[in-house]
Design a protein around this motif. Sequence first.
Motif, PDB file in Angstrom:
ATOM      1  N   VAL A 338       0.745  -1.164   0.063  1.00 33.11           N
ATOM      2  CA  VAL A 338       0.225  -0.282  -0.083  1.00 33.11           C
ATOM      3  C   VAL A 338       0.961   1.076   0.106  1.00 33.11           C
ATOM      4  O   VAL A 338       1.725   1.560   0.765  1.00 33.11           O
ATOM      5  CB  VAL A 338      -0.708   0.069   1.193  1.00 33.11           C
ATOM      6  CG1 VAL A 338      -1.797   1.358   1.336  1.00 33.11           C
ATOM      7  CG2 VAL A 338      -1.958  -1.285   1.282  1.00 33.11           C
ATOM      8  N   SER A 339       0.835   2.126  -0.806  1.00 33.68           N
ATOM      9  CA  SER A 339       1.517   3.406  -1.001  1.00 33.68           C
ATOM     10  C   SER A 339       0.942   4.244   0.191  1.00 33.68           C
ATOM     11  O   SER A 339       0.036   4.578   0.449  1.00 33.68           O
ATOM     12  CB  SER A 339       1.215   4.140  -2.497  1.00 33.68           C
ATOM     13  OG  SER A 339       1.915   3.083  -3.456  1.00 33.68           O
ATOM     14  N   GLU A 340       1.812   5.088   0.797  1.00 37.01           N
ATOM     15  CA  GLU A 340       1.972   5.959   1.592  1.00 37.01           C
ATOM     16  C   GLU A 340       0.990   7.073   1.278  1.00 37.01           C
ATOM     17  O   GLU A 340       1.314   7.775   0.161  1.00 37.01           O
ATOM     18  CB  GLU A 340       2.997   6.540   2.267  1.00 37.01           C
ATOM     19  CG  GLU A 340       2.935   7.330   3.427  1.00 37.01           C
ATOM     20  CD  GLU A 340       4.451   7.858   4.130  1.00 37.01           C
ATOM     21  OE1 GLU A 340       4.075   8.682   4.934  1.00 37.01           O
ATOM     22  OE2 GLU A 340       5.336   7.098   3.736  1.00 37.01           O
ATOM     23  N   GLY A 341      -0.125   7.573   2.005  1.00 36.69           N
ATOM     24  CA  GLY A 341      -0.829   8.793   1.663  1.00 36.69           C
ATOM     25  C   GLY A 341      -1.866   8.491   0.590  1.00 36.69           C
ATOM     26  O   GLY A 341      -2.481   9.161  -0.107  1.00 36.69           O
ATOM     27  N   SER A 342      -2.032   7.083  -0.080  1.00 35.91           N
ATOM     28  CA  SER A 342      -2.912   6.853  -1.144  1.00 35.91           C
ATOM     29  C   SER A 342      -4.297   6.727  -0.742  1.00 35.91           C
ATOM     30  O   SER A 342      -4.495   6.732   0.524  1.00 35.91           O
ATOM     31  CB  SER A 342      -2.531   5.380  -1.774  1.00 35.91           C
ATOM     32  OG  SER A 342      -2.468   4.361  -0.799  1.00 35.91           O
ATOM     33  N   LEU A 343      -5.325   6.388  -1.737  1.00 36.82           N
ATOM     34  CA  LEU A 343      -6.600   6.384  -1.268  1.00 36.82           C
ATOM     35  C   LEU A 343      -6.662   4.852  -0.466  1.00 36.82           C
ATOM     36  O   LEU A 343      -7.425   4.886   0.481  1.00 36.82           O
ATOM     37  CB  LEU A 343      -7.451   6.186  -2.799  1.00 36.82           C
ATOM     38  CG  LEU A 343      -8.841   6.071  -2.842  1.00 36.82           C
ATOM     39  CD1 LEU A 343      -9.447   7.334  -1.721  1.00 36.82           C
ATOM     40  CD2 LEU A 343      -9.463   5.854  -3.933  1.00 36.82           C
ATOM     41  N   ALA A 344      -5.922   4.018  -0.787  1.00 39.35           N
ATOM     42  CA  ALA A 344      -6.141   2.636  -0.128  1.00 39.35           C
ATOM     43  C   ALA A 344      -5.518   2.909   1.411  1.00 39.35           C
ATOM     44  O   ALA A 344      -6.103   2.495   2.173  1.00 39.35           O
ATOM     45  CB  ALA A 344      -5.140   1.710  -0.677  1.00 39.35           C
ATOM     46  N   ALA A 345      -4.566   3.736   1.474  1.00 39.27           N
ATOM     47  CA  ALA A 345      -4.148   4.025   2.869  1.00 39.27           C
ATOM     48  C   ALA A 345      -5.294   4.525   3.553  1.00 39.27           C
ATOM     49  O   ALA A 345      -5.359   4.417   4.777  1.00 39.27           O
ATOM     50  CB  ALA A 345      -2.825   4.661   2.859  1.00 39.27           C
ATOM     51  N   ARG A 346      -5.654   5.828   3.042  1.00 33.68           N
ATOM     52  CA  ARG A 346      -6.783   6.470   3.581  1.00 33.68           C
ATOM     53  C   ARG A 346      -8.005   5.917   4.005  1.00 33.68           C
ATOM     54  O   ARG A 346      -8.748   5.784   5.082  1.00 33.68           O
ATOM     55  CB  ARG A 346      -7.194   8.027   2.879  1.00 33.68           C
ATOM     56  CG  ARG A 346      -5.977   8.748   2.558  1.00 33.68           C
ATOM     57  CD  ARG A 346      -6.581  10.106   2.212  1.00 33.68           C
ATOM     58  NE  ARG A 346      -7.205   9.968   0.992  1.00 33.68           N
ATOM     59  CZ  ARG A 346      -6.680  10.063  -0.259  1.00 33.68           C
ATOM     60  NH1 ARG A 346      -5.301  10.050  -0.290  1.00 33.68           N
ATOM     61  NH2 ARG A 346      -7.338   9.953  -1.366  1.00 33.68           N
ATOM     62  N   THR A 347      -8.273   4.917   3.130  1.00 30.65           N
ATOM     63  CA  THR A 347      -9.302   3.785   3.464  1.00 30.65           C
ATOM     64  C   THR A 347      -9.102   3.060   4.473  1.00 30.65           C
ATOM     65  O   THR A 347     -10.176   2.484   5.313  1.00 30.65           O
ATOM     66  CB  THR A 347      -9.865   3.063   2.161  1.00 30.65           C
ATOM     67  OG1 THR A 347     -10.188   3.968   1.164  1.00 30.65           O
ATOM     68  CG2 THR A 347     -11.020   2.163   2.390  1.00 30.65           C
ATOM     69  N   GLY A 348      -7.846   2.646   4.872  1.00 32.29           N
ATOM     70  CA  GLY A 348      -7.569   1.618   6.099  1.00 32.29           C
ATOM     71  C   GLY A 348      -7.073   0.330   5.384  1.00 32.29           C
ATOM     72  O   GLY A 348      -6.943  -0.796   6.172  1.00 32.29           O
ATOM     73  N   LEU A 349      -6.781   0.191   4.089  1.00 31.91           N
ATOM     74  CA  LEU A 349      -6.482  -1.278   3.737  1.00 31.91           C
ATOM     75  C   LEU A 349      -4.851  -1.224   3.920  1.00 31.91           C
ATOM     76  O   LEU A 349      -4.067  -0.432   3.993  1.00 31.91           O
ATOM     77  CB  LEU A 349      -6.570  -1.136   1.934  1.00 31.91           C
ATOM     78  CG  LEU A 349      -7.935  -1.023   1.553  1.00 31.91           C
ATOM     79  CD1 LEU A 349      -8.020  -0.815  -0.176  1.00 31.91           C
ATOM     80  CD2 LEU A 349      -8.688  -2.276   1.932  1.00 31.91           C
ATOM     81  N   ARG A 350      -4.553  -2.313   4.152  1.00 33.33           N
ATOM     82  CA  ARG A 350      -2.980  -2.796   4.498  1.00 33.33           C
ATOM     83  C   ARG A 350      -2.471  -3.981   3.671  1.00 33.33           C
ATOM     84  O   ARG A 350      -3.390  -4.725   3.065  1.00 33.33           O
ATOM     85  CB  ARG A 350      -3.266  -3.082   5.908  1.00 33.33           C
ATOM     86  CG  ARG A 350      -3.802  -2.337   7.085  1.00 33.33           C
ATOM     87  CD  ARG A 350      -3.816  -3.076   8.531  1.00 33.33           C
ATOM     88  NE  ARG A 350      -4.552  -2.110   9.313  1.00 33.33           N
ATOM     89  CZ  ARG A 350      -4.733  -2.423  10.544  1.00 33.33           C
ATOM     90  NH1 ARG A 350      -4.358  -3.696  10.905  1.00 33.33           N
ATOM     91  NH2 ARG A 350      -5.328  -1.654  11.450  1.00 33.33           N
ATOM     92  N   ALA A 351      -1.384  -4.013   3.718  1.00 37.21           N
ATOM     93  CA  ALA A 351      -0.556  -5.000   3.045  1.00 37.21           C
ATOM     94  C   ALA A 351      -1.004  -6.350   3.834  1.00 37.21           C
ATOM     95  O   ALA A 351      -1.081  -6.467   4.746  1.00 37.21           O
ATOM     96  CB  ALA A 351       1.077  -4.820   3.034  1.00 37.21           C
ATOM     97  N   GLY A 352      -1.054  -7.556   2.900  1.00 37.18           N
ATOM     98  CA  GLY A 352      -1.551  -8.559   3.568  1.00 37.18           C
ATOM     99  C   GLY A 352      -3.199  -8.941   3.340  1.00 37.18           C
ATOM    100  O   GLY A 352      -3.649  -9.972   3.513  1.00 37.18           O
TER     101      GLY A 352
END
Length: 403
Positions: A338-352
């Motif tokens: 997950v890229s830092e500051g990305s939409l995924a990171a803001r959504t709460g998605l995590r590696a794994g």
Amino acid sequence: MRHSCIALSVLLALACLLPSATTLAADDRTICLEAGRWTVVDSDGPRTGAEPSAVLDAMAGRDVVLLGEQHDDADHHRWQLQTLAALHARRPDMQIGFEMFPRRVQPALDRWVAGELSEQQFLEQVEWTEVWSMPAELYLPLFHFARLNKVPMLALNIDQSLIRKVARTGWSGVPDAERGGVGSAAAPSAAYVDILFDVHLQHARMRAGDDKKASREDEAFRNFIDSQLVWDRAMAEALAAARGAATRIDGPPPLMVGIMGSGHVRFGHGVAHQLKDLGVAEVGLLLPMSAATPCTELVAGLADAVFAIQEIARSPIPPPRLGVSLEEHQKGVRIAQVSEGSLAARTGLRAGDVIVEAAGAPLKRSAVLASLVRAQPPGTWLPIKLIRADETLELIVRFPSGS
């Protein structure tokens, strides 16, 4: 907020995505609104250029005034602020209710108005990022207005867990002890049911690509209606109860103002309908609308008045990106990074995390998820279900509006 299915994500987006009241002919795009001016909408048709003093004087005489919004539109919130200020100047005895807060955080609202909390403390105590998750900057001027003027703020909403349960089981399937003190809603008007069915069809189209099998007799549609009604009812009850509690022997109750999505305001189908069932009859409806709105959308009953907002020039919107690297997995699609500051990171998605469902449908290939993301219009929401360790989570990816 975590939601159980795309039907509920459409419900939560109703305030932003309600279909127009009138289907437009291809060549009928006449514009009636004038940017920066009020337009009164009644049986005689839209009357542009209404005097602001006349509109606001009339609204200040109501019991409750509802101010609609598209949640992610900054200009809508600026309009709300100037309208609040104008109403407050006419009727300083005021209370402001917000859809954005569940009732359980009311003590934090009281402490904020009393000046006991910093911005950061306030946002933490109302669980802003978990409960609402729109940028706080959009709403903070409204909150500061209440604090500066010592105007009580009211938490109108209920926990989303109750709305999710109603969406699954219907209102009758929720035990009395789990209804959060919300009473049974007044039956919806036929016109409201029609609007909600249009949204239900959109849901069917998004989920399965085919809405032909959707029916008004579907249990899912009936539950969908119940979900919207309990939401409307909860906010109406909170406004009515606060108004009743503040009634004075030597004067009228305070002016109650509700800040909420336009879907709860339009045509009086939502919160106003429930308020009238509770005995609060004098309800004002005000909406912000794009100055480019065609005349045919300004239908009698839409609102008491609308304020025309000029669209501003916008930078081109890049294609949406989650900001993740993906790999195939036996149970779905695994997030490798997950890229830092990305939409995924803001959504709460995590590696794994392993995404097993997107837009209400099982997910088996990373290419399908990439296609869904690219197809998302700005300002819309994509529900996903994922497995994290031994836990199954449901998240909503909110795509920026570009506004």
